[in-house]
Structures are given as structure tokens and as C-alpha cells.
Design an enzyme around this catalytic site. Structure first.
Site, mmCIF file in Angstrom:
data_model
loop_
_atom_site.group_PDB
_atom_site.id
_atom_site.type_symbol
_atom_site.label_atom_id
_atom_site.label_comp_id
_atom_site.label_asym_id
_atom_site.label_seq_id
_atom_site.Cartn_x
_atom_site.Cartn_y
_atom_site.Cartn_z
ATOM 1 N N ASP A 1 0.860 -1.192 0.000
ATOM 2 C CA ASP A 1 0.000 0.000 0.000
ATOM 3 C C ASP A 1 0.889 1.233 0.000
ATOM 4 O O ASP A 1 2.099 1.136 0.204
ATOM 5 C CB ASP A 1 -0.918 -0.010 1.254
ATOM 6 C CG ASP A 1 -2.179 0.835 1.072
ATOM 7 O OD1 ASP A 1 -2.067 2.057 0.926
ATOM 8 O OD2 ASP A 1 -3.279 0.257 1.076
ATOM 9 N N ASN B 1 -5.873 -4.658 -6.250
ATOM 10 C CA ASN B 1 -7.047 -4.054 -5.607
ATOM 11 C C ASN B 1 -6.972 -2.535 -5.528
ATOM 12 O O ASN B 1 -7.991 -1.863 -5.627
ATOM 13 C CB ASN B 1 -7.205 -4.646 -4.197
ATOM 14 C CG ASN B 1 -8.085 -3.778 -3.331
ATOM 15 O OD1 ASN B 1 -9.312 -3.801 -3.446
ATOM 16 N ND2 ASN B 1 -7.468 -2.977 -2.473
ATOM 17 N N TYR C 1 -13.933 7.501 -13.893
ATOM 18 C CA TYR C 1 -13.699 6.313 -13.059
ATOM 19 C C TYR C 1 -14.165 5.066 -13.807
ATOM 20 O O TYR C 1 -13.461 4.054 -13.879
ATOM 21 C CB TYR C 1 -14.460 6.466 -11.737
ATOM 22 C CG TYR C 1 -14.380 5.256 -10.836
ATOM 23 C CD1 TYR C 1 -13.224 4.958 -10.126
ATOM 24 C CD2 TYR C 1 -15.475 4.390 -10.701
ATOM 25 C CE1 TYR C 1 -13.160 3.840 -9.295
ATOM 26 C CE2 TYR C 1 -15.413 3.286 -9.883
ATOM 27 C CZ TYR C 1 -14.259 3.009 -9.182
ATOM 28 O OH TYR C 1 -14.183 1.905 -8.371
HETATM 29 N N1 LIG Z 1 -15.958 0.517 -2.063
HETATM 30 C C1 LIG Z 1 -16.680 0.397 -3.149
HETATM 31 O O1 LIG Z 1 -17.890 0.635 -3.121
HETATM 32 C C2 LIG Z 1 -16.060 -0.074 -4.436
HETATM 33 C C3 LIG Z 1 -16.914 -0.414 -5.502
HETATM 34 C C4 LIG Z 1 -16.356 -0.854 -6.695
HETATM 35 C C5 LIG Z 1 -14.989 -0.964 -6.833
HETATM 36 N N2 LIG Z 1 -14.175 -0.613 -5.788
HETATM 37 C C6 LIG Z 1 -12.734 -0.752 -5.982
HETATM 38 O O2 LIG Z 1 -12.213 -1.558 -4.942
HETATM 39 C C7 LIG Z 1 -10.867 -1.185 -4.679
HETATM 40 C C8 LIG Z 1 -10.686 -0.894 -3.205
HETATM 41 O O3 LIG Z 1 -11.534 0.192 -2.856
HETATM 42 P P1 LIG Z 1 -11.906 0.556 -1.347
HETATM 43 O O4 LIG Z 1 -13.318 0.974 -1.358
HETATM 44 O O5 LIG Z 1 -11.468 -0.513 -0.437
HETATM 45 O O6 LIG Z 1 -11.000 1.854 -1.157
HETATM 46 P P2 LIG Z 1 -10.257 2.431 0.153
HETATM 47 O O7 LIG Z 1 -9.954 3.846 -0.186
HETATM 48 O O8 LIG Z 1 -11.036 2.137 1.380
HETATM 49 O O9 LIG Z 1 -8.902 1.605 0.188
HETATM 50 C C9 LIG Z 1 -8.003 1.724 -0.885
HETATM 51 C C10 LIG Z 1 -6.595 1.414 -0.421
HETATM 52 O O10 LIG Z 1 -5.746 1.569 -1.575
HETATM 53 C C11 LIG Z 1 -4.626 2.362 -1.216
HETATM 54 N N3 LIG Z 1 -4.143 3.105 -2.363
HETATM 55 C C12 LIG Z 1 -4.717 4.195 -2.930
HETATM 56 N N4 LIG Z 1 -3.945 4.643 -3.927
HETATM 57 C C13 LIG Z 1 -2.867 3.824 -4.004
HETATM 58 C C14 LIG Z 1 -1.714 3.782 -4.801
HETATM 59 N N5 LIG Z 1 -1.476 4.720 -5.731
HETATM 60 N N6 LIG Z 1 -0.807 2.802 -4.596
HETATM 61 C C15 LIG Z 1 -1.007 1.879 -3.628
HETATM 62 N N7 LIG Z 1 -2.076 1.867 -2.819
HETATM 63 C C16 LIG Z 1 -2.995 2.848 -2.999
HETATM 64 C C17 LIG Z 1 -5.114 3.281 -0.108
HETATM 65 O O11 LIG Z 1 -4.037 3.728 0.716
HETATM 66 C C18 LIG Z 1 -6.091 2.382 0.652
HETATM 67 O O12 LIG Z 1 -5.456 1.660 1.685
HETATM 68 C C19 LIG Z 1 -10.572 0.005 -5.581
HETATM 69 O O13 LIG Z 1 -9.940 -0.434 -6.766
HETATM 70 C C20 LIG Z 1 -11.951 0.548 -5.888
HETATM 71 O O14 LIG Z 1 -11.982 1.294 -7.075
HETATM 72 C C21 LIG Z 1 -14.683 -0.171 -4.595
#
Ligand SMILES: NC(=O)c1ccc[n+]([C@@H]2O[C@H](COP(=O)([O-])OP(=O)(O)OC[C@H]3O[C@@H](n4cnc5c(N)ncnc54)[C@H](O)[C@@H]3O)[C@@H](O)[C@H]2O)c1
Length: 276
Positions: free
Chosen positions: A48, A104, A178
Site C-alpha cells: 500500500d 485491488n 472512473y
Molecule cells: N468501495 C466500493 O464501493 C467499491 C466499488 C467498486 C470498486 N471498488 C474498488 O475496490 C478497490 C478498493 O476500494 P476501497 O473501497 O477498499 O478503497 P479504500 O480507499 O477504502 O482503500 C483503498 C486502499 O488503496 C490504497 N491506495 C490508494 N492509492 C494507491 C496507490 N497509488 N498505490 C497503492 N495503494 C494505494 C489506499 O491507501 C487504501 O489503503 C478500488 O480499486 C476501488 O476502485 C470499490
């Protein structure tokens, strides 16, 4: 304790002996995925931007970094810093024997109509969601091609990338860039799987609906938005990170050996139709 929270470290776990990297593992979906993979017996490289979870997330024990939670439960894990927008950091993190990569980490920027979006937003979301995923995939495949086919799993290695319900399955208002960046993830999954099926490399994707994480926190803290989300989700509850983690574990397991190039919707039916 619910059975899916038990750490199977006695050789009975579905991912026993495997080495996995999970990007964006400190918070939200990535954290739950890393924990679920570790509970199935894999050693996890938690990767991360930072060790600490987002302060606005909903995770249990969020003051303890993911790899420490795994170690505290007897599992094996390390933390490696990696910013997905820097190719050199991705190359550095994927440079050893590996069985599983979970792409992820992703960036979602606040909703707005397309005409109000900036070029900077396009560049930032494509840098992480599309290019970062692409580079990590390519580095993992280079590593897998140096490794023999695993006799037990029948695979050289597996990649699961987190796309989105917005990533080509359906249009969602005010998410144009996005969505385009996540459609890139879904099509990379399909195309790269086609190129590397002959090499015994499994490449799949998961497309979540709205899931309770820090990134989606505003939705889950606003009663009116919760009501709206319930209206558009056929299943009678909204998504939890564990819903996504269970699907990822399945796609990483030997049970999914003959599955490749698929983008699995895990969204409570959000993309099948409007339940009105
Ligand atoms: N939460 C939702 O509703 C949802 C829905 C569809 C898709 N997603 C996808 O799921 C994945 C996780 O999302 P989430 O909701 O857990 O987000 P979150 O923001 O809660 O967690 C994301 C994590 O990724 C890390 N991160 C961000 N940018 C980074 C980078 N450049 N390099 C390394 N790490 C990085 C952050 O520090 C964080 O720990 C993402 O790809 C998001 O697009 C989420």
C-alpha cells in the site's frame, strides 16, 4: 467466531503454502482480501501507499496494520510500501516467487458531471486504476513465466483485479472517468487472460457494487443515500468487504482452475436491473 474468520494454518486452508501480493491492502476491500487470503493459509505481502488504514474506514481494529493483524493471528505477512503510480515501485514489489496477485488498489474521485471533470482527474485515475494494474499484471506474468506449473493447483499463477460495477457493466451517473478506467481493468483481464491461458496463468476480475469502505464512506453515513442505494440493489442488504474477499479467494483457489478471463459481478444484483 464466524467460521470464515478462522485462520486455517494447519495445511487445510484453500491457499496453503501460496505467496500472495495484495495491493491497497491497508484499508477497505484490500484489507479484507488480504485477511481472507491469509486465513486460507497463504503468506501475504501487504502492499500500500502507507501501513495505516484510512481513519474514516469501517474496519475492525483499524488502528492495527493489516500485516500485524495477520501475524497476531499466527499467519504470515509482511508490509511492502508500493505506490501504484510509480512503475519502479511495482517492479520492486513483484520480484520474487509468487502465486497470487490481487490488483485491488484504486482511486475514485468525487462525483461530478463529465463536463466538470478535469484532465488531472483523468490522469490520476488512469495512472492508478488502468496503468498501475497493467504494470502489476505484466510484472507478475513475467515472474510466473519463470516458474514451473504448480502440480497441485495446475496453474503457474493467478491474477485477480478489482474492477467495478461501473467498469463496463452499466453506466452510473457522474462516474464517467472512473468507469472508463475500470472498464480498462475489465478488458485487460479478458485480453491478457486470452494471451496467457496457454501459459497456465489464470487471470480474472471482480466487479463490486457499492461496498462499505472508507472510499464509499459518505454513502454509508448519509441515510438518504443509503435509502437510494437500497432501491437500486435487488438483494435486501448492501455490500460488505467480506462479500468481495470471498469471491477473490474462490478465484485464487484450485476450484477455479478452469476459470479465466471472467469479470465476476459481486454487487447484490445491482447490474442485472432496477428492482422497482
Ligand atoms: N468501495 C466500493 O464501493 C467499491 C466499488 C467498486 C470498486 N471498488 C474498488 O475496490 C478497490 C478498493 O476500494 P476501497 O473501497 O477498499 O478503497 P479504500 O480507499 O477504502 O482503500 C483503498 C486502499 O488503496 C490504497 N491506495 C490508494 N492509492 C494507491 C496507490 N497509488 N498505490 C497503492 N495503494 C494505494 C489506499 O491507501 C487504501 O489503503 C478500488 O480499486 C476501488 O476502485 C470499490
Amino acid at each position: 467466531m464466524s467460521t470464515n474468520r478462522v485462520y486455517k494454518l494447519d495445511g487445510t486452508g484453500r491457499l496453503h503454502g501460496r505467496i500472495a501480493i495484495v495491493t491497497g491492502s491497508s484499508s477497505g476491500l484490500g484489507r479484507e482480501i488480504a485477511l481472507a487470503i491469509a486465513r486460507e493459509g497463504a503468506s501475504v505481502v501487504c502492499s500500500d501507499l502507507r501501513e495505516a488504514a484510512r481513519p474514516d474506514g469501517f474496519e475492525e481494529d483499524k488502528e492495527i496494520p493489516t500485516h500485524e493483524v495477520i501475524k497476531n493471528n499466527g499467519g504470515r505477512a509482511v508490509f511492502k510500501k508500493c505506490d501504484l503510480s510509480h512503475t519502479s515501485e511495482i517492479v520492486a514489489v513483484i520480484q520474487f516467487a509468487l502465486d497470487i496477485l490481487v490488483n485491488n488498489a484504486g482511486l475514485w474521485m468525487p462525483l461530478r458531471d463529465f463536463v466538470e471533470e478535469s484532465e488531472e482527474q483523468w490522469d490520476a485515475m488512469f495512472a492508478i486504476n488502468a496503468k498501475g494494474t497493467r504494470t502489476a499484471m505484466q510484472e507478475a506474468i513475467k515472474q510466473y513465466l519463470r516458474q514451473p506449473i504448480d502440480e497441485i493447483s495446475g496453474s503457474r499463477g493467478r491474477i485477480v483485479s478489482i474492477s467495478s460495477a461501473a467498469g463496463g457493466r452499466t453506466a452510473i451517473r457522474r462516474e464517467a472517468t472512473y468507469a472508463a478506467s475500470k472498464a480498462a481493468v475489465a478488458m485487460l483481464t479478458q485480453n491478457v487472460a486470452l494471451d496467457h491461458a496457454k501459459d497456465y496463468i489464470n487471470i480474472n476480475g471482480v466487479c463490486p457494487g457499492v461496498v462499505k469502505s472508507g472510499a464509499a464512506g459518505i454513502n454509508f453515513r448519509t441515510p438518504e443515500i443509503i435509502t437510494e442505494m437500497r432501491k437500486t440493489t435487488p438483494w435486501p442488504r448492501l455490500g460488505e468487504p467480506s462479500d468481495i474477499a470471498k469471491a477473490v479467494v474462490f478465484l485464487c483457489s484450485d476450484d477455479a482452475q478452469w476459470i479465466t478471463g471472467q469479470n465476476l459481478a459481486v454487487d447484490g444484483g445491482f447490474t442485472i436491473g432496477i428492482p422497482l
